[in-house]
Design an enzyme around this catalytic site. Structure first.
Site, short mmCIF file in Angstrom:
data_model
loop_
_atom_site.label_atom_id
_atom_site.label_comp_id
_atom_site.label_asym_id
_atom_site.label_seq_id
_atom_site.Cartn_x
_atom_site.Cartn_y
_atom_site.Cartn_z
N CYS A 87 35.58 -12.36 7.08
CA CYS A 87 36.49 -12.49 5.99
C CYS A 87 38.09 -12.91 6.64
O CYS A 87 38.01 -14.28 7.00
CB CYS A 87 36.74 -11.33 5.11
SG CYS A 87 37.32 -11.67 3.48
N HIS A 177 30.36 -10.25 4.30
CA HIS A 177 30.79 -8.85 5.04
C HIS A 177 29.64 -8.21 5.54
O HIS A 177 28.73 -7.44 4.68
CB HIS A 177 31.73 -8.00 4.13
CG HIS A 177 33.00 -8.32 4.04
ND1 HIS A 177 34.18 -7.83 4.76
CD2 HIS A 177 33.71 -9.10 3.09
CE1 HIS A 177 35.11 -8.02 4.21
NE2 HIS A 177 34.88 -9.03 3.40
N GLU A 179 28.90 -5.70 7.46
CA GLU A 179 29.31 -4.33 7.53
C GLU A 179 29.35 -3.52 6.30
O GLU A 179 29.25 -2.35 6.39
CB GLU A 179 30.93 -4.07 8.30
CG GLU A 179 31.92 -4.25 7.51
CD GLU A 179 32.55 -5.56 7.03
OE1 GLU A 179 33.58 -5.71 6.49
OE2 GLU A 179 31.69 -6.65 7.32
#
Length: 235
Positions: A87, A177, A179
């Site tokens: 990001c 993302h 994660e």
């Protein structure tokens, strides 16, 4: 164990599920909140990971450690130290390399979003482990609007022309993302929810979509994380 430097832009920043996946491949990590100070160099680190955050990559007045983060990004590029920018981290990589990042140039993206690979991903050391299309979490209003001349575009979405790219042999920038899981999104606070809904994303629909696609999102995220660790470790 080889260690990656992980830069967070919030005192609450975390690698979340990427951490255990990195560890499972034999890659350790050191998480540093930029506001607490950053190392002067990447000496002793096997990789650099830069997480997401609120500002544009050049808004030093808001996040005064951005110059140090850009310097470490430049060092990773110059020394061919593997890097993963997520990001804001991906936007920083693009900006350091000579690309442009703009605020609300395109429509925002929040929650699970379909990502589509570009042709070059088939031969990329990292992105080649991903399926042709896959769902990933998004949460951004800033966009990479042009890549550095030497960058290789690897993925896009309907709203973002750049979802993934490579710069040099082993530095990757992401807009998505890997994660973040559905459980992480369910923990977003009232301010996050207000911002998401103000952009036209009803919160109940965001939660429902993320829950429905959680398994389909987790599989490629794990493949991606473990492959990055392997690259760092020279496998």
């Amino acid at each position: 164990m080889p260690t990656a430097l992980v830069i967070g832009h919030s005192a609450k920043a975390s690698l979340r599920r990427l951490g255990p996946w990195f560890n499972g491949q034999g890659l350790d990590y050191e998480l540093r909140f930029g506001g607490d100070g950053l190392p002067d160099s990447l000496d002793g680190y096997a990789a650099l990971v830069v997480l997401g955050g609120a500002p544009l990559p050049y808004e030093d007045d808001k996040f005064p450690w951005l110059p140090a983060t850009r310097a470490l990004t430049r060092e990773a590029l110059d020394r061919h130290i593997p890097m993963l920018g997520i990001c804001l981290g991906g936007q920083l990589l693009a900006y350091v390399g000579g690309g442009t990042v703009e605020h609300r140039k395109f429509k925002p993206e929040h929650g699970i979003t379909p990502i589509t690979l570009d042709a070059a991903a088939a031969d990329d050391p990292l992105f080649s482990v991903l399926p042709a299309t896959f769902p990933m979490t998004e949460n951004h209003v800033d966009h990479i609007t042009s890549l550095p001349d030497e960058a290789v575009l690897l993925a896009h979405s309907d709203r973002s022309p750049v979802q993934g790219f490579r710069l040099g042999p082993n530095a990757w920038g992401l807009q998505f993302h890997p994660e973040i899981s559905a459980a992480n999104i369910a923990e977003w606070d009232a301010d996050d929810i207000r911002d998401v809904e103000a952009d036209g994303f009803p919160w109940a629909e965001v939660l429902d979509r993320d829950s429905r696609y959680d398994e389909e999102n987790t599989r490629p995220s794990e493949l991606f994380a473990r492959r990055f660790a392997d690259i760092v470790l020279g496998r």
